[in-house]
Design a protein around this motif. Sequence first.
Motif, PDB file in Angstrom:
ATOM      1  N   ARG A 193     -30.265  -3.185 -16.955  1.00 36.85           N
ATOM      2  CA  ARG A 193     -29.626  -3.535 -15.553  1.00 36.85           C
ATOM      3  C   ARG A 193     -30.108  -2.636 -14.541  1.00 36.85           C
ATOM      4  O   ARG A 193     -30.519  -3.164 -13.309  1.00 36.85           O
ATOM      5  CB  ARG A 193     -28.298  -3.731 -15.528  1.00 36.85           C
ATOM      6  N   ALA A 194     -30.017  -1.250 -14.649  1.00 39.07           N
ATOM      7  CA  ALA A 194     -30.347  -0.387 -13.582  1.00 39.07           C
ATOM      8  C   ALA A 194     -31.567  -0.355 -13.077  1.00 39.07           C
ATOM      9  O   ALA A 194     -31.821  -0.401 -11.826  1.00 39.07           O
ATOM     10  CB  ALA A 194     -29.692   0.863 -14.127  1.00 39.07           C
ATOM     11  N   VAL A 195     -32.525  -0.592 -14.240  1.00 35.84           N
ATOM     12  CA  VAL A 195     -33.825  -0.468 -13.777  1.00 35.84           C
ATOM     13  C   VAL A 195     -34.541  -2.051 -13.295  1.00 35.84           C
ATOM     14  O   VAL A 195     -35.166  -1.877 -12.304  1.00 35.84           O
ATOM     15  CB  VAL A 195     -34.749  -0.214 -15.200  1.00 35.84           C
ATOM     16  N   LEU A 196     -33.835  -2.960 -13.767  1.00 35.47           N
ATOM     17  CA  LEU A 196     -34.241  -4.212 -13.175  1.00 35.47           C
ATOM     18  C   LEU A 196     -33.634  -4.453 -11.871  1.00 35.47           C
ATOM     19  O   LEU A 196     -34.496  -4.933 -10.915  1.00 35.47           O
ATOM     20  CB  LEU A 196     -33.632  -5.582 -14.140  1.00 35.47           C
ATOM     21  N   ASP A 197     -32.422  -4.017 -11.387  1.00 37.92           N
ATOM     22  CA  ASP A 197     -31.970  -3.877 -10.288  1.00 37.92           C
ATOM     23  C   ASP A 197     -32.671  -3.094  -9.223  1.00 37.92           C
ATOM     24  O   ASP A 197     -32.923  -3.545  -8.146  1.00 37.92           O
ATOM     25  CB  ASP A 197     -30.331  -3.483 -10.242  1.00 37.92           C
ATOM     26  N   ALA A 198     -33.105  -2.095  -9.653  1.00 35.87           N
ATOM     27  CA  ALA A 198     -33.783  -1.171  -8.736  1.00 35.87           C
ATOM     28  C   ALA A 198     -35.395  -1.761  -8.399  1.00 35.87           C
ATOM     29  O   ALA A 198     -35.639  -1.804  -7.250  1.00 35.87           O
ATOM     30  CB  ALA A 198     -34.072   0.331  -9.237  1.00 35.87           C
ATOM     31  N   TYR A 199     -35.774  -2.223  -9.590  1.00 35.40           N
ATOM     32  CA  TYR A 199     -37.200  -3.147  -9.176  1.00 35.40           C
ATOM     33  C   TYR A 199     -36.937  -4.106  -8.352  1.00 35.40           C
ATOM     34  O   TYR A 199     -37.794  -4.445  -7.389  1.00 35.40           O
ATOM     35  CB  TYR A 199     -37.807  -3.641 -10.559  1.00 35.40           C
ATOM     36  N   ARG A 200     -35.917  -4.940  -8.386  1.00 35.60           N
ATOM     37  CA  ARG A 200     -35.795  -5.948  -7.279  1.00 35.60           C
ATOM     38  C   ARG A 200     -35.315  -5.524  -6.094  1.00 35.60           C
ATOM     39  O   ARG A 200     -35.953  -6.221  -5.070  1.00 35.60           O
ATOM     40  CB  ARG A 200     -34.602  -6.859  -8.096  1.00 35.60           C
ATOM     41  N   ALA A 201     -34.727  -4.668  -5.975  1.00 33.54           N
ATOM     42  CA  ALA A 201     -34.326  -4.056  -4.751  1.00 33.54           C
ATOM     43  C   ALA A 201     -35.654  -3.433  -3.741  1.00 33.54           C
ATOM     44  O   ALA A 201     -35.533  -3.559  -2.721  1.00 33.54           O
ATOM     45  CB  ALA A 201     -33.369  -2.717  -4.791  1.00 33.54           C
ATOM     46  N   ALA A 202     -36.659  -3.040  -4.615  1.00 29.71           N
ATOM     47  CA  ALA A 202     -37.904  -2.493  -4.304  1.00 29.71           C
ATOM     48  C   ALA A 202     -38.762  -3.889  -3.817  1.00 29.71           C
ATOM     49  O   ALA A 202     -39.977  -3.728  -3.777  1.00 29.71           O
ATOM     50  CB  ALA A 202     -38.689  -1.675  -5.107  1.00 29.71           C
ATOM     51  N   GLY A 203     -38.219  -5.123  -4.078  1.00 32.01           N
ATOM     52  CA  GLY A 203     -39.015  -6.060  -3.745  1.00 32.01           C
ATOM     53  C   GLY A 203     -39.852  -6.708  -4.842  1.00 32.01           C
ATOM     54  O   GLY A 203     -40.524  -7.784  -4.992  1.00 32.01           O
ATOM     55  N   GLY A 204     -39.456  -5.978  -6.133  1.00 41.58           N
ATOM     56  CA  GLY A 204     -40.289  -6.733  -7.411  1.00 41.58           C
ATOM     57  C   GLY A 204     -39.417  -7.780  -7.970  1.00 41.58           C
ATOM     58  O   GLY A 204     -38.339  -8.143  -7.579  1.00 41.58           O
ATOM     59  N   ARG A 205     -40.489  -8.738  -8.728  1.00 37.63           N
ATOM     60  CA  ARG A 205     -39.607  -9.872  -9.412  1.00 37.63           C
ATOM     61  C   ARG A 205     -39.583  -9.661 -10.848  1.00 37.63           C
ATOM     62  O   ARG A 205     -40.951 -10.033 -11.433  1.00 37.63           O
ATOM     63  CB  ARG A 205     -40.264 -11.137  -8.858  1.00 37.63           C
ATOM     64  N   ALA A 206     -38.543  -9.583 -11.605  1.00 38.30           N
ATOM     65  CA  ALA A 206     -38.556  -9.649 -13.025  1.00 38.30           C
ATOM     66  C   ALA A 206     -37.372  -9.819 -13.533  1.00 38.30           C
ATOM     67  O   ALA A 206     -36.308  -9.162 -12.977  1.00 38.30           O
ATOM     68  CB  ALA A 206     -39.146  -8.064 -13.448  1.00 38.30           C
ATOM     69  N   GLY A 207     -37.104 -10.904 -14.232  1.00 38.05           N
ATOM     70  CA  GLY A 207     -35.936 -11.281 -14.666  1.00 38.05           C
ATOM     71  C   GLY A 207     -35.377 -10.678 -16.001  1.00 38.05           C
ATOM     72  O   GLY A 207     -34.202 -10.571 -16.243  1.00 38.05           O
ATOM     73  N   ASP A 208     -36.566 -10.066 -16.810  1.00 34.77           N
ATOM     74  CA  ASP A 208     -35.982  -9.428 -17.905  1.00 34.77           C
ATOM     75  C   ASP A 208     -37.117  -8.309 -18.319  1.00 34.77           C
ATOM     76  O   ASP A 208     -37.918  -8.303 -17.618  1.00 34.77           O
ATOM     77  CB  ASP A 208     -35.647 -10.444 -19.175  1.00 34.77           C
ATOM     78  N   VAL A 209     -36.658  -7.672 -19.504  1.00 30.42           N
ATOM     79  CA  VAL A 209     -37.502  -6.417 -19.627  1.00 30.42           C
ATOM     80  C   VAL A 209     -39.144  -6.870 -19.957  1.00 30.42           C
ATOM     81  O   VAL A 209     -39.981  -6.261 -19.540  1.00 30.42           O
ATOM     82  CB  VAL A 209     -36.939  -5.860 -20.736  1.00 30.42           C
ATOM     83  N   PRO A 210     -39.214  -8.025 -20.675  1.00 31.60           N
ATOM     84  CA  PRO A 210     -40.845  -8.464 -20.830  1.00 31.60           C
ATOM     85  C   PRO A 210     -41.345  -8.651 -19.741  1.00 31.60           C
ATOM     86  O   PRO A 210     -42.762  -8.128 -19.511  1.00 31.60           O
ATOM     87  CB  PRO A 210     -40.569  -9.824 -21.685  1.00 31.60           C
ATOM     88  N   GLN A 211     -40.862  -9.242 -18.763  1.00 31.01           N
ATOM     89  CA  GLN A 211     -41.474  -9.588 -17.269  1.00 31.01           C
ATOM     90  C   GLN A 211     -41.765  -7.911 -16.619  1.00 31.01           C
ATOM     91  O   GLN A 211     -42.962  -7.849 -15.994  1.00 31.01           O
ATOM     92  CB  GLN A 211     -40.508 -10.266 -16.365  1.00 31.01           C
ATOM     93  N   LEU A 212     -40.723  -7.120 -16.716  1.00 34.41           N
ATOM     94  CA  LEU A 212     -40.931  -5.671 -16.175  1.00 34.41           C
ATOM     95  C   LEU A 212     -42.203  -5.212 -17.086  1.00 34.41           C
ATOM     96  O   LEU A 212     -43.083  -4.727 -16.383  1.00 34.41           O
ATOM     97  CB  LEU A 212     -39.779  -5.023 -16.492  1.00 34.41           C
TER      98      LEU A 212
END
Lengths: 414, 414
Positions: free
Chosen positions: A276-295
Motif C-alpha cells: 500500500r505504501a508503494v502504491l500510494d506513493a506512486y499515485r501521489a507522484a501521478g502514476g496510475r497503478a491499482g495493484d502490484v502487477p500494474q506497478l
Amino acid sequence: MSPPRGPLAQLRRGHEQLVLGLLRKHGPLSRGELGKRCGLSRTTLYDILASLVASGTVVAAGQQDAPRGRGRPAETLTLNPDAGQAIGIDFARRGLHVAAVNVAHEVVGAVSEPHDAGLPWEQRVELAERLVGALTGTGSGALRLGALDAIGVGVVGPVTGPDASEAGDDAPAANGAAPHPVQLLLRERFGVPVLLDNNTRLAALGEAIWGAAAGEQDVLYLRLSHGVGGGLVIGGSLHRGTQGLSGEFGHITVEPGGARCECGGTGCLETVASIRAVLDAYRAAGGRAGDVPQLAEAARAGDASVLTLLEDVGTKIGAVLAAVCNTIGPGVIVIGGELTETGDALMRPIERALHEHVMPVSRHLLSLRRATLGEVAGALGGIALVLHESPLLSRYPAGPDLAKDPTMTPSRHP
Amino acid sequence: MSPPRGPLAQLRRGHEQLVLGLLRKHGPLSRGELGKRCGLSRTTLYDILASLVASGTVVAAGQQDAPRGRGRPAETLTLNPDAGQAIGIDFARRGLHVAAVNVAHEVVGAVSEPHDAGLPWEQRVELAERLVGALTGTGSGALRLGALDAIGVGVVGPVTGPDASEAGDDAPAANGAAPHPVQLLLRERFGVPVLLDNNTRLAALGEAIWGAAAGEQDVLYLRLSHGVGGGLVIGGSLHRGTQGLSGEFGHITVEPGGARCECGGTGCLETVASIRAVLDAYRAAGGRAGDVPQLAEAARAGDASVLTLLEDVGTKIGAVLAAVCNTIGPGVIVIGGELTETGDALMRPIERALHEHVMPVSRHLLSLRRATLGEVAGALGGIALVLHESPLLSRYPAGPDLAKDPTMTPSRHP
C-alpha cells in the motif's frame, strides 16, 4: 478420534518411526529383514506392521524368492508413496495455503485459496479441511492420512514458539500460553499435534529448506507484501526471540519522525515498503497503478516515476538489511512477497544499498536472492516445522535431505 | 607434554568426567560408593582415581565408619577446590586478562595487566603464562593445573567458531582455517585444547552467564570502548554468524555520508561512539578531557557541552539497538566498555531512543543493563566457552548453575 496418549503411545510411535526409517533408508524389505534390522520382538514388529498396513502407510511391494526348499516366497513391504506424513497450513490474512509431504518426505502437493481478511476461524478451518481433502481425495495420486504425524500451522502475529504451540497435550504450554484457537479446531478434526508459528517466519524456514536458500544454515528472509516482515534461520533452526518478536524488519525506523505505522511507531520500513505504501506513493507522484502487477508492468515499461520510487524504497530496504547483516552475519538473504514482482527495478537498489552499508569485509560473503516458493512458502515451512520440531521426529536429519526433492509442484486451487 | 589422543583417551576423559560429576553432585564419597554409582569396573575406577589423586584434582576428605566388624574405615574422596579446570584468557588489544575456575566450576580468580598495542604474540603468551602462574603459584589459595581441561581464548577480530578453533587435534579445522598463532603457542605450553573466539563475543557470553544477564537465554551485548562491537547470545549459546562476522553493531550506518570508518565504510556507529570519537567531539566543542574518567567527571559535574554530546551519541546508539532488537528480539541488552563510566548521562538517552524506535509491543519486554564484569568479561567468557563447548563437557548443564557463584572477586595485577 483422539490418538492414544502417554509414554506407551510415545514408545509405540517411536517403534513406528524406527520401522518407517528402515523402509525409507533401505527400500522394500521383508518382515524377516525388518526384524533383523530393527531389533524389536517378532510380536511387537508384526503388531506395528499390521497397523501400518491397515492405515495405508506401508504397502506390499512384491515377493522375494525364499531360500531353497524353505516354503513360500516372503512378501516385501515398502512405504506407500501416497500416504501423507505431515501437512502444513498457512492461515494468511487474506488466503489459505496447504501443502503435504508423504512418508518419504516428498512434497506431494500444495494448494491455495484466497478469502476475505475477516473470515472467522471456524470457516477458515472448514476451508482448510476442504483443501486438505483436495490433496487427500480419492483417485490416483490421492494422499491418505493414516500416517499423519502432525500439522504445522502458520498464523499472522507473534508466536512464542513450539513450547507454546504443541497442542498434543492437554496441559497448558510450559510458558503458560493458551493454545491458539486454530490449534484446538485442527486437533479436534485431525487428532494429531498441531505445531504453530508465525507464518512469515515459517516462510523463512520454508525458503531455507526447500527454496531459494535450500541447505543454508544462516538465512535472513524479508517479505515485502501487505505488511513487511521477515524471519531468521540461525544454525539451521528458526530463531524466535523473546516472546516471539524476532524478524520484525518492517518496524525498524528508516525515516525518523516519518509516517505513523500500525505498530504504533513512526517512520518504520513498513510505512515506505509495504504494497500500500508503494502504491500510494506512486499515485501521489501521478502514476496510475491499482495493484502490484500494474506497478511491475510500469517498471518494465521504464516509467521514470516508478523507477525513481523503487530506487528510493530499495535503498531504504538495503540499508535496513545491511544493519541486520552486521548484526547476525547471515550467508544468504532472501527477498519474497508480491513487491519482488517488480524485479530488478527494486532488487538492484536493494543490493546497491546493502553493499554500500554492510561492513566491507562482509560484502563478498553475502548472497542476495529472490524467494522461489511463492505463496506456499509458509505452508511448506509448516511442514518443515513438523519434520524438525516434533518430538517424534527430532532426530530426523535436517536440511539437505529434505531440500533435494524435485517433485514439488505447487498448484493453485481451485 | 602433549596429552594422549584418540578414542581411548576420549573414553578415559569421559570416565574422569563421570567420576568428577559424581563428586561435584554428591560431595565426598568412598571408593565403594563411587563404584556403585559410576558403573565402571573396579580396575578402571581405581586406575582413574589414582591419576585424579596424583594430579591433585581429587583429594582425601576423611574417613567413613566401616560397617560393623568389616575392617578399617573407608577413606572418602572429594574434589580439590584448589585444582583448576579451565582457564580463560582475553588477548585484548592493549592488555591481557586471565581468569580460572576450579573443578567445582567456581571462579577462583581473575587478573589483568595492560601492555602496548603492538606487543608480539610470543611476548603476550609469556605474559599470559606469568599471569596464570600468579593464579596457580605456591601458597594457600593457589591453583593446581592437574585437572585442566582446556583454555578458552579471546582475540581481536573475526573468528569463525569452535570448528576452526579447537587445536586439540593436529588435523586442520573442518572449515579449513589454520589455527591462530596463539592457539599453537598456548597448546605447546599447557598441552590442552585451546578454544578460540572473538573477545567481544566472549564478553557477551561472560555477561550472559556470570554477569549482568546471568541466566538469560537471549542477550544483546554492546561494548563502547576503543572500538564499538558486541555479541549475541541466542538460546543460551554464542551466535557466530557466517565467517564469524556477527555482532558488528559498531559498523551499522548511523550517519549516511558521515566520517570514514576503519572498516572502510562511512558514518558507522563506531565513528561517533568510540572513546576517541567521543573525546574528539568533546574537544572540538571546547571541552577539556584527556580520557574517559575526566569525561565522566565532567558529566557528573553537569558540564552542558558533555551532556549534549552524550545525549546525541546515546540517541544514535539507542536507535541502532532498537533496529537490532526488532531483528532478534533479545530479552536483555547489556552495555559495557569504558564509556559506560559516564553513567546516566549516556545510559538515559540510549534508553530513550531505544524505547522510541523499538516496536511498541516489545518495549516492556526489554531490559537495558550496564555490564557488571568489567575488563575480565572476555576472560570469563573464555571459561564459559570451555565449559559449554568442549566436547568433553558439552553435556554439562549451562547457565544458572554457573551463574550462582558468589566467590568471583576480580583483582588487578600486579
